[in-house]
Design a protein around this motif. Structure first.
Motif, PDB file in Angstrom:
ATOM      1  N   GLY A  98      39.959  41.259  47.126  1.00  0.00           N
ATOM      2  CA  GLY A  98      39.124  40.303  46.761  1.00  0.00           C
ATOM      3  C   GLY A  98      37.862  40.133  46.470  1.00  0.00           C
ATOM      4  O   GLY A  98      38.064  38.679  46.213  1.00  0.00           O
ATOM      5  N   LYS A 102      33.588  39.585  39.592  1.00  0.00           N
ATOM      6  CA  LYS A 102      34.505  39.245  38.338  1.00  0.00           C
ATOM      7  C   LYS A 102      34.528  40.090  37.298  1.00  0.00           C
ATOM      8  O   LYS A 102      36.250  40.367  36.448  1.00  0.00           O
ATOM      9  CB  LYS A 102      34.254  37.757  38.188  1.00  0.00           C
ATOM     10  CG  LYS A 102      34.300  36.975  39.273  1.00  0.00           C
ATOM     11  CD  LYS A 102      35.522  35.769  38.859  1.00  0.00           C
ATOM     12  CE  LYS A 102      35.561  35.084  40.045  1.00  0.00           C
ATOM     13  NZ  LYS A 102      36.815  35.107  40.275  1.00  0.00           N
ATOM     14  N   GLU A 109      43.255  41.181  36.286  1.00  0.00           N
ATOM     15  CA  GLU A 109      44.198  40.268  35.976  1.00  0.00           C
ATOM     16  C   GLU A 109      44.942  40.092  34.585  1.00  0.00           C
ATOM     17  O   GLU A 109      46.312  39.909  33.844  1.00  0.00           O
ATOM     18  CB  GLU A 109      43.510  38.590  36.645  1.00  0.00           C
ATOM     19  CG  GLU A 109      43.700  38.536  37.572  1.00  0.00           C
ATOM     20  CD  GLU A 109      41.985  37.321  37.805  1.00  0.00           C
ATOM     21  OE1 GLU A 109      41.374  36.697  36.497  1.00  0.00           O
ATOM     22  OE2 GLU A 109      41.501  36.278  38.690  1.00  0.00           O
ATOM     23  N   TYR A 120      46.446  43.219  46.290  1.00  0.00           N
ATOM     24  CA  TYR A 120      45.269  43.183  46.523  1.00  0.00           C
ATOM     25  C   TYR A 120      44.998  43.249  48.351  1.00  0.00           C
ATOM     26  O   TYR A 120      45.498  42.954  48.964  1.00  0.00           O
ATOM     27  CB  TYR A 120      44.713  41.353  46.264  1.00  0.00           C
ATOM     28  CG  TYR A 120      44.539  41.276  44.826  1.00  0.00           C
ATOM     29  CD1 TYR A 120      43.120  41.355  44.108  1.00  0.00           C
ATOM     30  CD2 TYR A 120      45.758  40.976  44.236  1.00  0.00           C
ATOM     31  CE1 TYR A 120      43.424  41.311  42.524  1.00  0.00           C
ATOM     32  CE2 TYR A 120      45.894  41.166  42.656  1.00  0.00           C
ATOM     33  CZ  TYR A 120      44.493  40.499  42.069  1.00  0.00           C
ATOM     34  OH  TYR A 120      45.012  40.104  41.340  1.00  0.00           O
ATOM     35  N   THR A 326      29.295  33.135  38.413  1.00  0.00           N
ATOM     36  CA  THR A 326      29.771  32.639  39.071  1.00  0.00           C
ATOM     37  C   THR A 326      28.782  30.971  39.211  1.00  0.00           C
ATOM     38  O   THR A 326      29.653  30.353  39.793  1.00  0.00           O
ATOM     39  CB  THR A 326      30.346  32.978  40.098  1.00  0.00           C
ATOM     40  OG1 THR A 326      30.424  33.383  41.587  1.00  0.00           O
ATOM     41  CG2 THR A 326      31.783  33.869  39.377  1.00  0.00           C
ATOM     42  N   SER A 329      30.226  28.009  38.233  1.00  0.00           N
ATOM     43  CA  SER A 329      30.787  26.936  39.303  1.00  0.00           C
ATOM     44  C   SER A 329      30.820  26.339  40.279  1.00  0.00           C
ATOM     45  O   SER A 329      29.251  27.044  41.237  1.00  0.00           O
ATOM     46  CB  SER A 329      31.426  28.517  39.086  1.00  0.00           C
ATOM     47  OG  SER A 329      32.953  27.882  39.888  1.00  0.00           O
ATOM     48  N   THR A 331      32.742  26.664  42.475  1.00  0.00           N
ATOM     49  CA  THR A 331      33.610  26.185  42.916  1.00  0.00           C
ATOM     50  C   THR A 331      33.390  27.254  44.941  1.00  0.00           C
ATOM     51  O   THR A 331      32.434  28.219  44.192  1.00  0.00           O
ATOM     52  CB  THR A 331      35.183  26.895  42.694  1.00  0.00           C
ATOM     53  OG1 THR A 331      34.570  28.254  41.482  1.00  0.00           O
ATOM     54  CG2 THR A 331      35.924  26.345  41.927  1.00  0.00           C
ATOM     55  N   SER A 333      33.034  30.064  47.138  1.00  0.00           N
ATOM     56  CA  SER A 333      32.646  32.072  47.118  1.00  0.00           C
ATOM     57  C   SER A 333      33.930  32.540  47.264  1.00  0.00           C
ATOM     58  O   SER A 333      34.460  32.542  48.015  1.00  0.00           O
ATOM     59  CB  SER A 333      31.663  32.862  47.857  1.00  0.00           C
ATOM     60  OG  SER A 333      32.098  33.601  47.853  1.00  0.00           O
ATOM     61  N   HIS A 334      34.363  33.031  46.165  1.00  0.00           N
ATOM     62  CA  HIS A 334      35.282  33.944  46.698  1.00  0.00           C
ATOM     63  C   HIS A 334      35.616  35.279  47.426  1.00  0.00           C
ATOM     64  O   HIS A 334      37.239  35.556  48.075  1.00  0.00           O
ATOM     65  CB  HIS A 334      36.196  34.528  45.011  1.00  0.00           C
ATOM     66  CG  HIS A 334      35.845  35.440  44.678  1.00  0.00           C
ATOM     67  ND1 HIS A 334      34.562  35.912  43.640  1.00  0.00           N
ATOM     68  CD2 HIS A 334      35.677  36.989  44.923  1.00  0.00           C
ATOM     69  CE1 HIS A 334      34.285  36.440  43.473  1.00  0.00           C
ATOM     70  NE2 HIS A 334      34.891  37.986  43.968  1.00  0.00           N
ATOM     71  N   THR A 337      36.093  33.533  50.915  1.00  0.00           N
ATOM     72  CA  THR A 337      36.869  32.843  51.187  1.00  0.00           C
ATOM     73  C   THR A 337      37.721  33.883  51.554  1.00  0.00           C
ATOM     74  O   THR A 337      38.979  34.187  52.363  1.00  0.00           O
ATOM     75  CB  THR A 337      37.636  32.545  49.360  1.00  0.00           C
ATOM     76  OG1 THR A 337      36.392  31.025  49.432  1.00  0.00           O
ATOM     77  CG2 THR A 337      38.650  31.676  50.185  1.00  0.00           C
ATOM     78  N   ALA A 338      37.721  35.328  50.835  1.00  0.00           N
ATOM     79  CA  ALA A 338      38.998  36.295  50.675  1.00  0.00           C
ATOM     80  C   ALA A 338      38.342  36.919  52.258  1.00  0.00           C
ATOM     81  O   ALA A 338      39.545  37.197  53.715  1.00  0.00           O
ATOM     82  CB  ALA A 338      38.468  37.436  50.149  1.00  0.00           C
TER      83      ALA A 338
END
Length: 374
Positions: A98, A102, A109, A120, A326, A329, A331, A333-334, A337-338
């Protein structure tokens, strides 16, 4: 004067590399595909020299290197290029994490939408994959494992050698996005079990717009990739288009310089990192990620929002709060967050990254400015 501390996003070109690129643009402008005159012959010679210089970083054969526009394109070729082979053999399971860039997550994806199944792997608060989970997720129909080498946000270095050991007896192809480590932290990338390696020039003090995909053979068999673009047949029929000879020559030269200087670069970078950590400790900083690259530090200071911090540091240091890809964006941080970090810690995360051109860090000024936000 503002110091640039966002080299995980992009880096300045080394002076000697820039001089070579300039010379190739102005004096040696032949097309490497032109075989009827000396201009083309010299261009082709420059490309093949660079191919060897890139291959040498990871002890590959130069025939296993194709040039691309950067790691994003390399990732897409590596991932989407396996689709036909996977479908023909009924192996449509992919393992990734995860925290990938990107440029890996989005092609995967896409494959998922085409009927592939994706596992994942989770990462803990240390930002590292669990080797035991990788073992448990492997299946007979697993066609690909894609795990980055060094994370672009936290700098966490994944246990690539252990991953190779897990896959030693499994036929799945192993791909690693090495954009943040190629030439700077090459240890582990020379492992012959890694089938596909993506690299980017502008993360190694070479120009933007150039990268490579290294496709190691297993014995005499190359990875069964198919092109995802068509027209011209350049680069072994896998990546069409006129080769950007000046950029290729520059990338190759940067790889050669990196091989000579990588240990000195790492030592100097680690000293800068320890100095910065010493200063930030006074603010109670929390450091995001473990086993991290000497070229980057991702930290959060309780009570300080990263957007406010970046505004406060204007005129002192150019830093970031995540991946440049990113940055438009808002949103969270992926990656963080992961890693299951709490919302406040994610909102406060700041990434500082440097390179061999960075001779010192304005630690005192950074600490003073951030301290005013508490």
């Amino acid at each position: 004067m503002t110091i640039y501390l966002d080299m995980n996003a992009t880096s300045p070109v080394m002076d000697d590399v820039a001089k070579l690129v300039q010379k190739m643009f102005v004096d040696e402008y032949g097309n490497a595909g032109s075989r009827t005159h000396e201009f083309g012959a010299r261009a082709k010679k420059a490309v093949e020299k660079a191919r060897q210089q890139v291959a040498d970083v990871v002890k590959a054969d130069k025939s296993e290197v194709i040039f691309t526009s950067g790691a994003t394109e390399s990732n897409n070729i590596a991932l989407l290029g396996l689709r036909e082979h996977a479908e023909q053999h009924g192996k449509k399971h992919i393992i990734t994490t995860g925290i990938e860039h990107k440029a890996v997550l989005e092609p995967i994806e896409y494959l998922e939408m085409q009927g592939f199944e994706v596992s994942y792997l989770k990462v803990g608060k240390n930002g590292l994959v669990d080797i035991q989970e990788l073992k448990s997720e492997l299946r007979d129909d697993t066609i690909l494992v894609s795990i980055m080498h060094v994370n672009n946000e936290t700098g966490s270095i994944q246990p690539i050698s252990e991953i190779c050991e897990v896959l030693a007896e499994h036929p799945a192809y192993l791909h690693t996005d090495a954009a943040q480590s190629f030439g700077k932290l090459p240890e582990g990338l020379e492992n012959e079990r890694i089938d596909l390696i993506s690299a980017s020039g502008h993360k190694l003090y070479a120009p933007k717009g150039i990268g490579a995909l290294i496709m190691r053979r297993r014995g005499f068999i190359k990875p069964p990739l198919k092109p995802i673009m068509f027209g011209g047949g350049q680069e072994k029929g896998l990546r069409p288009g006129t080769l950007a000879v000046p950029l290729i020559a520059g990338f190759g030269f940067a790889c050669e310089l990196a091989q000579k200087k990588t240990h000195a670069w790492q030592k100097d970078a680690q000293e800068l990192k320890e100095e910065l950590i010493s200063g930030l400790d006074n603010l109670g900083a929390e450091y995001n990620g473990s086993n991290t690259s000497p070229f980057v530090l991702n930290f959060s200071i309780p009570g300080i929002n990263s957007e406010a911090a970046m505004v406060m540091l204007k005129g002192i240091a150019a830093v970031s709060n995540g991946s440049a890809c990113t940055s438009s964006s808002y949103t969270p941080s992926h990656v963080l967050t992961a890693m299951q970090l709490d919302d406040d810690r994610i909102a406060g995360a700041i990434r500082v990254s440097w390179g061999p051109m960075t001779k010192s860090l304005p630690v005192k000024a950074i600490v003073e400015k951030l301290g005013q936000l508490r």
